[in-house]
Each structure stands twice: as C-alpha cells, then as structure tokens.
Design a protein around this motif. Sequence first.
Motif, PDB file in Angstrom:
ATOM      1  N   ARG A  93       3.698 -23.899 -13.022  1.00 20.93           N
ATOM      2  CA  ARG A  93       4.359 -22.916 -13.963  1.00 20.93           C
ATOM      3  C   ARG A  93       3.402 -21.637 -14.001  1.00 20.93           C
ATOM      4  O   ARG A  93       3.864 -20.665 -14.178  1.00 20.93           O
ATOM      5  N   ARG A  94       2.084 -21.755 -14.104  1.00 18.17           N
ATOM      6  CA  ARG A  94       1.430 -20.410 -14.245  1.00 18.17           C
ATOM      7  C   ARG A  94       1.516 -19.511 -12.809  1.00 18.17           C
ATOM      8  O   ARG A  94       1.611 -18.429 -13.118  1.00 18.17           O
ATOM      9  N   ALA A  95       1.658 -20.170 -11.743  1.00 16.07           N
ATOM     10  CA  ALA A  95       1.785 -19.594 -10.475  1.00 16.07           C
ATOM     11  C   ALA A  95       3.402 -18.934 -10.475  1.00 16.07           C
ATOM     12  O   ALA A  95       3.383 -17.844 -10.008  1.00 16.07           O
ATOM     13  N   ALA A  96       4.133 -19.482 -11.017  1.00 17.57           N
ATOM     14  CA  ALA A  96       5.455 -19.006 -10.855  1.00 17.57           C
ATOM     15  C   ALA A  96       5.622 -17.862 -11.896  1.00 17.57           C
ATOM     16  O   ALA A  96       6.067 -16.823 -11.663  1.00 17.57           O
ATOM     17  N   ARG A  97       4.718 -17.914 -13.037  1.00 17.78           N
ATOM     18  CA  ARG A  97       4.873 -16.735 -13.973  1.00 17.78           C
ATOM     19  C   ARG A  97       4.114 -15.588 -13.203  1.00 17.78           C
ATOM     20  O   ARG A  97       4.700 -14.437 -13.362  1.00 17.78           O
ATOM     21  N   ALA A  98       3.170 -15.846 -12.415  1.00 23.50           N
ATOM     22  CA  ALA A  98       2.309 -14.722 -11.910  1.00 23.50           C
ATOM     23  C   ALA A  98       3.193 -13.980 -10.827  1.00 23.50           C
ATOM     24  O   ALA A  98       3.258 -12.919 -10.677  1.00 23.50           O
ATOM     25  N   VAL A  99       4.056 -14.794 -10.051  1.00 25.72           N
ATOM     26  CA  VAL A  99       5.074 -14.072  -8.952  1.00 25.72           C
ATOM     27  C   VAL A  99       5.747 -13.411  -9.816  1.00 25.72           C
ATOM     28  O   VAL A  99       6.371 -12.252  -9.296  1.00 25.72           O
ATOM     29  N   GLU A 100       6.528 -13.961 -10.864  1.00 22.59           N
ATOM     30  CA  GLU A 100       7.473 -13.114 -11.579  1.00 22.59           C
ATOM     31  C   GLU A 100       6.934 -11.852 -12.258  1.00 22.59           C
ATOM     32  O   GLU A 100       7.889 -10.838 -12.040  1.00 22.59           O
ATOM     33  N   ARG A 101       5.630 -12.038 -12.771  1.00 27.16           N
ATOM     34  CA  ARG A 101       5.201 -10.503 -13.113  1.00 27.16           C
ATOM     35  C   ARG A 101       5.067  -9.421 -11.903  1.00 27.16           C
ATOM     36  O   ARG A 101       5.137  -8.247 -12.131  1.00 27.16           O
ATOM     37  N   LEU A 102       4.651 -10.106 -10.730  1.00 27.52           N
ATOM     38  CA  LEU A 102       4.600  -9.080  -9.622  1.00 27.52           C
ATOM     39  C   LEU A 102       6.027  -8.605  -8.822  1.00 27.52           C
ATOM     40  O   LEU A 102       5.886  -7.631  -8.398  1.00 27.52           O
ATOM     41  N   ARG A 103       6.853  -9.461  -9.351  1.00 25.29           N
ATOM     42  CA  ARG A 103       8.366  -9.289  -8.523  1.00 25.29           C
ATOM     43  C   ARG A 103       8.910  -7.880  -8.742  1.00 25.29           C
ATOM     44  O   ARG A 103       9.160  -7.154  -7.977  1.00 25.29           O
ATOM     45  N   PRO A 104       8.464  -7.069  -9.939  1.00 25.23           N
ATOM     46  CA  PRO A 104       9.319  -5.742 -10.206  1.00 25.23           C
ATOM     47  C   PRO A 104       8.600  -4.513  -9.261  1.00 25.23           C
ATOM     48  O   PRO A 104       9.223  -3.887  -8.662  1.00 25.23           O
ATOM     49  N   ALA A 105       7.276  -5.020  -9.020  1.00 25.12           N
ATOM     50  CA  ALA A 105       6.571  -3.931  -8.230  1.00 25.12           C
ATOM     51  C   ALA A 105       6.939  -4.051  -6.542  1.00 25.12           C
ATOM     52  O   ALA A 105       7.092  -3.359  -5.646  1.00 25.12           O
ATOM     53  N   VAL A 106       7.262  -5.391  -6.254  1.00 29.55           N
ATOM     54  CA  VAL A 106       7.613  -5.534  -4.804  1.00 29.55           C
ATOM     55  C   VAL A 106       8.876  -5.116  -4.923  1.00 29.55           C
ATOM     56  O   VAL A 106       9.273  -4.490  -3.770  1.00 29.55           O
ATOM     57  N   GLN A 107       9.842  -5.375  -5.696  1.00 28.52           N
ATOM     58  CA  GLN A 107      11.189  -4.884  -5.515  1.00 28.52           C
ATOM     59  C   GLN A 107      11.365  -3.195  -5.680  1.00 28.52           C
ATOM     60  O   GLN A 107      12.038  -2.744  -4.812  1.00 28.52           O
ATOM     61  N   GLU A 108      10.377  -2.689  -6.534  1.00 29.08           N
ATOM     62  CA  GLU A 108      10.118  -1.334  -6.230  1.00 29.08           C
ATOM     63  C   GLU A 108      10.103  -0.667  -4.976  1.00 29.08           C
ATOM     64  O   GLU A 108      10.461   0.541  -4.583  1.00 29.08           O
ATOM     65  N   ARG A 109       9.314  -1.335  -4.216  1.00 32.94           N
ATOM     66  CA  ARG A 109       8.909  -1.087  -2.772  1.00 32.94           C
ATOM     67  C   ARG A 109      10.394  -1.514  -1.838  1.00 32.94           C
ATOM     68  O   ARG A 109      10.082  -1.390  -0.527  1.00 32.94           O
ATOM     69  N   GLY A 110      11.433  -2.130  -2.471  1.00 28.37           N
ATOM     70  CA  GLY A 110      12.445  -2.474  -1.581  1.00 28.37           C
ATOM     71  C   GLY A 110      12.471  -3.979  -0.972  1.00 28.37           C
ATOM     72  O   GLY A 110      13.217  -4.308  -0.062  1.00 28.37           O
TER      73      GLY A 110
END
Length: 178
Positions: free
Chosen positions: A88-105
């Motif tokens: 669960r902690r790992a999934a939340r960490a990925v979700e927190r990074l997701r906007p930055a990755v999406q910002e790069r396409g």
Amino acid sequence: MAEAATPVRLADPDVEARLARLDQVLAGLEPVPGPATEAVRLLTEVYGEALARVLDQADEPLAERLADDELLGHLLVLHDIHPEPPERRAARAVERLRPAVQERGGDVEWAGVEGEIGRVRLKPGGGCGCGGGGSEVTDAVREAVLAVAPELTAVEPLPSTPAPAFVPLTTLTHRGAR
C-alpha cells in the motif's frame, strides 16, 4: 509567571539538511565500534519504542495522519511499525509520482508485488523518448518506492502493454484433417 516558549519547528528543508548531516556523522561512526555507536543504537531503540507507544494510543484517523507525514512515515518504516503494508505504501508513492511522469507525456501505474519485488507499468512519453529519460523515470520510481517500502528488494517495470500473442501462419491457412 513566565509564559512557556513556543517550541521551534523545523521546516522540511531544514529537516532534510539535518538528516543528510546525520547520515554523514553516522557513516563516520560505523567503522568505530564503541560507546558512541552503542549510544546511537540504544537511543534509536528507545525512540522507536516511544513512537510505537504513540501509535498504540492513536485512533485510526490519527494513525493514518501520522503515517501520511513524510518524516513520521519514514520513522515508522525505520522502526518497522508502519500501520500500512509495504504494498500500500509503494502504491501511494507511485501515485504521488504519477502527475510528474504524466507532465512529461508518460505514465506510471502500480502493478503489485511478486514475492519481494514491486512491479510498475511505465508508459514512456514524448519527453522520455528512447534516450535516458525512460531510465530516469524508472530510477525515480524505484527510489521512491524503496524509500517507503524497504521490505521490497527491488522494483521492476512491466511492459506497458502485453506482447502480442504469436499465432503461426499455418494455423490460419491449413485446417487439420478430419
């Protein structure tokens, strides 16, 4: 009667600076066993027990808020008392990074745990290309996940789309004898 002074709180960058300096000091202590090393170990154990007792007294909403705090969350992981499972902690960490990755396409998605290995799906974006960007995203995801879930031994990317199934041409053009 004198009023009690308000305790001085550290801003996050100040906490990070102190943690970096603490890492340097502790690295210098490691090769030198003795009273200082033992004092650090004992102090860490006592503080861990104190933190566990706070968590024992916390209701579920408070425990969640404590675990959500970046510094406290790391301390809860350090002392192996974090109320959330590593996945669960790992999934939340990925979700927190997701906007930055999406910002790069691109995109990133948590795919779960197999044994002690975290799995993520990465979709490279226009900004990631075939160069080092894709590996930078992979490295950032790996670092973020292992920081919050050190129980995992690795984080590996899965293909963003499953590979097409191979169908031999002969099965399409020839029918079996009846």
